[in-house]
Design a protein around this motif. Structure first.
Motif, mmCIF file in Angstrom:
data_model
loop_
_atom_site.group_PDB
_atom_site.id
_atom_site.type_symbol
_atom_site.label_atom_id
_atom_site.label_comp_id
_atom_site.label_asym_id
_atom_site.label_seq_id
_atom_site.Cartn_x
_atom_site.Cartn_y
_atom_site.Cartn_z
ATOM 1 N N ASN A 128 0.876 -1.162 0.000
ATOM 2 C CA ASN A 128 0.000 0.000 0.000
ATOM 3 C C ASN A 128 0.918 1.217 0.000
ATOM 4 N N ARG A 129 0.373 2.401 0.149
ATOM 5 C CA ARG A 129 1.193 3.615 0.018
ATOM 6 C C ARG A 129 2.283 3.727 1.100
ATOM 7 N N ARG A 130 2.065 3.104 2.233
ATOM 8 C CA ARG A 130 3.036 3.246 3.324
ATOM 9 C C ARG A 130 3.923 2.013 3.502
ATOM 10 N N GLU A 131 3.509 0.885 2.995
ATOM 11 C CA GLU A 131 4.275 -0.340 3.176
ATOM 12 C C GLU A 131 4.783 -0.855 1.836
ATOM 13 N N SER A 132 6.007 -1.328 1.856
ATOM 14 C CA SER A 132 6.566 -1.961 0.662
ATOM 15 C C SER A 132 7.504 -3.081 1.097
ATOM 16 N N GLU A 133 7.756 -3.975 0.162
ATOM 17 C CA GLU A 133 8.600 -5.135 0.436
ATOM 18 C C GLU A 133 9.611 -5.263 -0.697
ATOM 19 N N GLU A 134 10.867 -5.596 -0.355
ATOM 20 C CA GLU A 134 11.887 -5.775 -1.381
ATOM 21 C C GLU A 134 12.234 -7.250 -1.486
ATOM 22 N N LYS A 135 12.335 -7.727 -2.731
ATOM 23 C CA LYS A 135 12.639 -9.129 -2.989
ATOM 24 C C LYS A 135 13.722 -9.171 -4.059
ATOM 25 N N GLU A 136 14.757 -9.990 -3.854
ATOM 26 C CA GLU A 136 15.835 -10.078 -4.839
ATOM 27 C C GLU A 136 15.339 -10.788 -6.094
ATOM 28 N N ILE A 137 15.720 -10.239 -7.238
ATOM 29 C CA ILE A 137 15.300 -10.784 -8.535
ATOM 30 C C ILE A 137 16.337 -11.780 -9.004
ATOM 31 N N GLU A 138 15.866 -12.963 -9.374
ATOM 32 C CA GLU A 138 16.791 -14.001 -9.818
ATOM 33 C C GLU A 138 16.792 -14.150 -11.332
ATOM 34 N N SER A 139 15.730 -13.730 -12.015
ATOM 35 C CA SER A 139 15.717 -13.806 -13.480
ATOM 36 C C SER A 139 15.066 -12.533 -14.032
ATOM 37 N N MET A 140 15.429 -12.217 -15.252
ATOM 38 C CA MET A 140 14.934 -10.985 -15.867
ATOM 39 C C MET A 140 13.415 -11.017 -16.086
ATOM 40 N N SER A 141 12.842 -12.206 -16.224
ATOM 41 C CA SER A 141 11.393 -12.276 -16.442
ATOM 42 C C SER A 141 10.615 -11.770 -15.231
ATOM 43 N N GLU A 142 11.231 -11.818 -14.046
ATOM 44 C CA GLU A 142 10.573 -11.313 -12.837
ATOM 45 C C GLU A 142 10.384 -9.795 -12.897
ATOM 46 N N ILE A 143 11.208 -9.125 -13.674
ATOM 47 C CA ILE A 143 11.096 -7.663 -13.784
ATOM 48 C C ILE A 143 9.842 -7.283 -14.572
ATOM 49 N N PHE A 144 9.579 -8.023 -15.622
ATOM 50 C CA PHE A 144 8.534 -7.628 -16.563
ATOM 51 C C PHE A 144 7.172 -8.252 -16.305
ATOM 52 N N THR A 145 7.114 -9.233 -15.398
ATOM 53 C CA THR A 145 5.829 -9.871 -15.114
ATOM 54 C C THR A 145 5.589 -9.938 -13.624
ATOM 55 N N LYS A 146 4.326 -10.013 -13.257
ATOM 56 C CA LYS A 146 3.931 -10.207 -11.868
ATOM 57 C C LYS A 146 2.764 -11.179 -11.896
ATOM 58 N N ASN A 147 2.950 -12.315 -11.221
ATOM 59 C CA ASN A 147 1.953 -13.388 -11.222
ATOM 60 C C ASN A 147 1.600 -13.809 -12.652
ATOM 61 N N GLY A 148 2.579 -13.837 -13.525
ATOM 62 C CA GLY A 148 2.367 -14.255 -14.906
ATOM 63 C C GLY A 148 1.778 -13.181 -15.806
ATOM 64 N N GLU A 149 1.430 -12.034 -15.264
ATOM 65 C CA GLU A 149 0.849 -10.938 -16.041
ATOM 66 C C GLU A 149 1.922 -9.900 -16.348
ATOM 67 N N PRO A 150 1.947 -9.368 -17.572
ATOM 68 C CA PRO A 150 2.942 -8.335 -17.891
ATOM 69 C C PRO A 150 2.638 -7.035 -17.142
ATOM 70 N N GLN A 151 3.700 -6.363 -16.706
ATOM 71 C CA GLN A 151 3.566 -5.107 -15.973
ATOM 72 C C GLN A 151 3.390 -3.955 -16.968
ATOM 73 N N LYS A 152 2.563 -2.990 -16.606
ATOM 74 C CA LYS A 152 2.344 -1.838 -17.479
ATOM 75 C C LYS A 152 3.406 -0.771 -17.242
ATOM 76 N N PHE A 153 3.774 -0.557 -15.994
ATOM 77 C CA PHE A 153 4.760 0.475 -15.661
ATOM 78 C C PHE A 153 5.881 -0.150 -14.828
ATOM 79 N N ILE A 154 7.098 0.065 -15.278
ATOM 80 C CA ILE A 154 8.269 -0.470 -14.582
ATOM 81 C C ILE A 154 9.284 0.659 -14.467
ATOM 82 N N TYR A 155 9.786 0.875 -13.266
ATOM 83 C CA TYR A 155 10.816 1.889 -13.036
ATOM 84 C C TYR A 155 12.080 1.172 -12.569
ATOM 85 N N VAL A 156 13.189 1.412 -13.239
ATOM 86 C CA VAL A 156 14.468 0.819 -12.865
ATOM 87 C C VAL A 156 15.340 1.952 -12.342
#
Length: 195
Positions: A153-181
């Motif tokens: 939510n707006r006040r809580e966030s969680e960080e998770k290490e990415i092991e493959s590049m596909s994790e950047i572009f998808t979330k739960n198998g769905e493509p992400q619309k906005f990605i900030y690197v």
């Protein structure tokens, strides 16, 4: 009584001489023990130095074996290119310009491989302060740490290490619309936002 006195004096003198000789022997034995301890310390230092030199020699042999392996691979590639050039030379072709083109291409490829072997495969460990010794690129490359910041939510966030590049572009198998690197050198953070 004079004889007894002389005999007593003689015994006292002999006792003093024996006592003095005993002290000299004890001093010599003490000095020998100290020398022995110093020799043992020197022996331990020599053993330690020999062990370190053996480790260094082993590391150098391993590095030499790696370099020989890379050289063998490059020599194999060069011999394959030479074989290919020989095949092209032996082929009869009505179109001489095509053959010349292929030969030029192979020469260029061989020169490029030699250039890579001598200049590109080895780089300075610190690019802004190049030193005389260059290292293999694979030996000094460190994969950056990439994490995904997931906002619950707006006040809580969680960080998770990415092991493959596909994790950047998808979330739960769905493509992400906005990605900030975002991130500094060696550290990358990916923030994906669902709108």
């Amino acid at each position: 009584m004079g004889k007894v006195l002389k005999s007593t004096e003689s015994s006292v003198t002999q006792y003093d001489d024996l006592k003095r000789k005993l002290l000299e022997l004890e001093t010599k034995m003490s000095d020998q023990k100290k020398g022995k301890l110093e020799n043992e310390k020197e022996l331990e230092e020599i053993k330690k130095t020999i062990t370190e030199e053996k480790k260094e020699k082993l590391e150098m042999e391993i590095e030499q074996a790696k370099l020989k392996e890379k050289l063998t691979v490059l020599e194999t590639l060069v011999s394959e290119q030479k074989e290919e050039m020989a095949k092209i030379k032996t082929q009869t072709s009505s179109d001489q310009s095509q053959t010349e083109y292929e030969q030029t291409k192979l020469v260029c490829r061989t020169q490029l491989m030699e250039h890579y072997r001598s200049d590109v495969l080895k780089v300075s460990a610190i690019p802004l302060q190049p030193d005389e010794e260059n290292y293999n690129f694979s030996d000094i490359y460190i994969r950056p740490t990439i994490t995904n910041k997931i906002e619950k939510n707006r006040r809580e966030s969680e960080e998770k290490e990415i092991e493959s590049m596909s994790e950047i572009f998808t979330k739960n198998g769905e493509p992400q619309k906005f990605i900030y690197v975002v991130g500094d050198a060696g550290l990358v953070r990916v923030v994906s936002v669902n709108i």
